[in-house]
Design an enzyme around this catalytic site. Structure first.
Site, PDB file in Angstrom:
ATOM      1  CB  THR A  13      -1.009   0.251   1.504  1.00 36.92           C
ATOM      2  OG1 THR A  13      -2.321  -1.193   1.510  1.00 36.92           O
ATOM      3  CG2 THR A  13      -1.606   1.391   1.566  1.00 36.92           C
ATOM      4  CB  SER A  59       2.454  -8.650   0.871  1.00 36.81           C
ATOM      5  OG  SER A  59       1.727  -8.463   1.967  1.00 36.81           O
ATOM      6  CB  THR A 161       0.846 -11.434  14.408  1.00 29.80           C
ATOM      7  OG1 THR A 161      -0.326 -12.420  13.512  1.00 29.80           O
ATOM      8  CG2 THR A 161      -0.340 -10.997  15.785  1.00 29.80           C
TER       9      THR A 161
HETATM   10  N1  ASP Z   1      -2.937  -5.246   0.463  1.00 31.81           N
HETATM   11  C1  ASP Z   1      -1.879  -4.625   1.175  1.00 31.81           C
HETATM   12  C2  ASP Z   1      -0.331  -5.803   0.821  1.00 31.81           C
HETATM   13  O1  ASP Z   1      -0.166  -6.510   1.612  1.00 31.81           O
HETATM   14  C3  ASP Z   1      -1.923  -4.069   1.713  1.00 31.81           C
HETATM   15  C4  ASP Z   1      -1.202  -3.855   2.726  1.00 31.81           C
HETATM   16  O2  ASP Z   1      -0.152  -2.280   2.182  1.00 31.81           O
HETATM   17  O3  ASP Z   1      -1.538  -2.808   3.610  1.00 31.81           O
HETATM   18  O4  ASP Z   1       0.626  -5.479  -0.408  1.00 31.81           O
END
Ligand code: ASP
Length: 335
Positions: A13, A59, A161
């Site tokens: 993000t 991710s 976590t």
């Molecule tokens: N879906 C995003 C990721 O894990 C969520 C984030 O980065 O907060 O890449």
């Protein structure tokens, strides 16, 4: 002389931009964004370089090959840098931080994972503070392990976590103290930080070992899992109730686990509770697991137990040795 920190941008993000499909990573834009943050050029900021991965990933799309790619990049730049800040998505950050904690053997430099709940391109992003403080911590000379930094707290990577999908404090280490807290000053918990390493650093890549996680629930029909609990499955993290308990009424799980254990699988018992420890044998419902050779995962997170299985199988150790090491603290991942 100023310390030199390598920022490794893997996606997530923090650097995402809106699109008609929702937030997506945006290649070749982070450098400009970082350059526009005045703190990144403050006289007290360490020198920094940026390595941007291609492709940049959400991710949720990461797997063993991506952990290896991060590890390999750290290993390649290990002598040239004093520390690393890994920009990473939050969804699987705790898995990657745990994986790196195991694969970077005898690590003697800081590797700080961070990211953001709100992209840097949006008003009110937490990314700026997370990067700036991660950089300060990486350059402090205090830390020599893999950590997660988020919203004012520094956590041991293999204890962390993700606890919230919408709060800025997205991570916690429920069974281990904070390693540092950022206020007006950065207060390090020196007693909790890992000591200096004597042995030389070594990068141990992971093999793509067939492992799994099973979360038990009331009414679980264990026989459905029999078909996957074959000798092909090298290890399983069993997320049990409370202190390591499984439903005993149908009694179907034990023969399946016993068969899997006999054919070579390692069964690591963890808890669905965020806080506290597995204590095999405290109740009759967990004693049976102990009797058939399951490993006591104690207060390890599922993320740590799973990546530890990958690590130990990648070392090609005999089964009894893997079992023994699963119950020992290798990187401070269990108490
Ligand atoms: N879906 C995003 C990721 O894990 C969520 C984030 O980065 O907060 O890449």
């Amino acid at each position: 002389m100023k310390r030199r920190i390598c920022i490794i941008y893997t996606g997530g993000t923090i650097g995402m931009v809106p699109s008609d499909k929702g937030y997506v990573p945006s290649p070749n834009t982070l450098r400009k964004t970082l350059d526009a943050i005045s703190d990144m050029h403050h006289p007290d900021m360490p020198e920094w370089d940026l390595v941007e991965f291609s492709p940049l990933l959400d991710s949720s799309d990461m797997a063993v090959a991506d952990w290896n790619k991060i590890g390999r990049t750290v290993a390649r730049l290990y002598d040239a840098c004093d520390g690393f800040v890994i920009l990473h998505g939050t969804d699987t950050m705790a898995y990657s931080a745990s994986a790196l904690a195991f694969m970077l053997e005898h690590l003697d430099k800081p590797v700080i994972f961070t990211g953001a709940q709100i992209p840097l391109c949006e008003l009110g992003s937490d990314g700026r503070d997370n990067i700036v403080h991660s950089m300060r911590i990486a350059a402090s000379g205090m830390v020599r392990e893999v950590c997660v930094y988020f919203n004012g707290v520094l956590l041991r990577g293999c204890r962390s976590t993700k606890k919230s999908s919408d709060q800025l404090l997205a991570f916690e280490s429920p069974n281990a103290p904070h390693l540092a807290e950022v206020g007006i000053t950065i207060r390090y918990n020196t007693a909790a930080l890992r000591p200096a390493e004597e042995a030389p650093f070594h990068f141990q890549p992971f093999a793509d070992v067939p492992v799994g996680v099973i979360k038990v629930f009331p009414g679980i029909q264990f026989e459905l899992f029999e078909s996957i609990m074959t000798d092909k499955l090298k290890g399983v993290v069993l997320e049990t109730f409370g202190a390591g308990n499984i439903p005993s009424s149908q009694n179907a799980l034990l023969p399946i686990i016993q068969k899997a254990y006999r054919s070579g699988s390692i069964i690591a018992v963890c808890s669905q509770c965020m806080q506290g420890t597995v204590s095999l044998g405290a109740y009759a419902t967990s004693k049976a697991l102990q009797d058939i050779g399951a490993v006591n995962g104690r207060d390890m997170t599922t993320e740590a137990a799973l990546t530890k299985l990958y690590y130990l199988f990648s070392l090609n150790l005999p089964k009894e040795e893997i079992k023994a090491r699963m119950e020992q603290s290798l990187r401070g991942e269990l108490t």
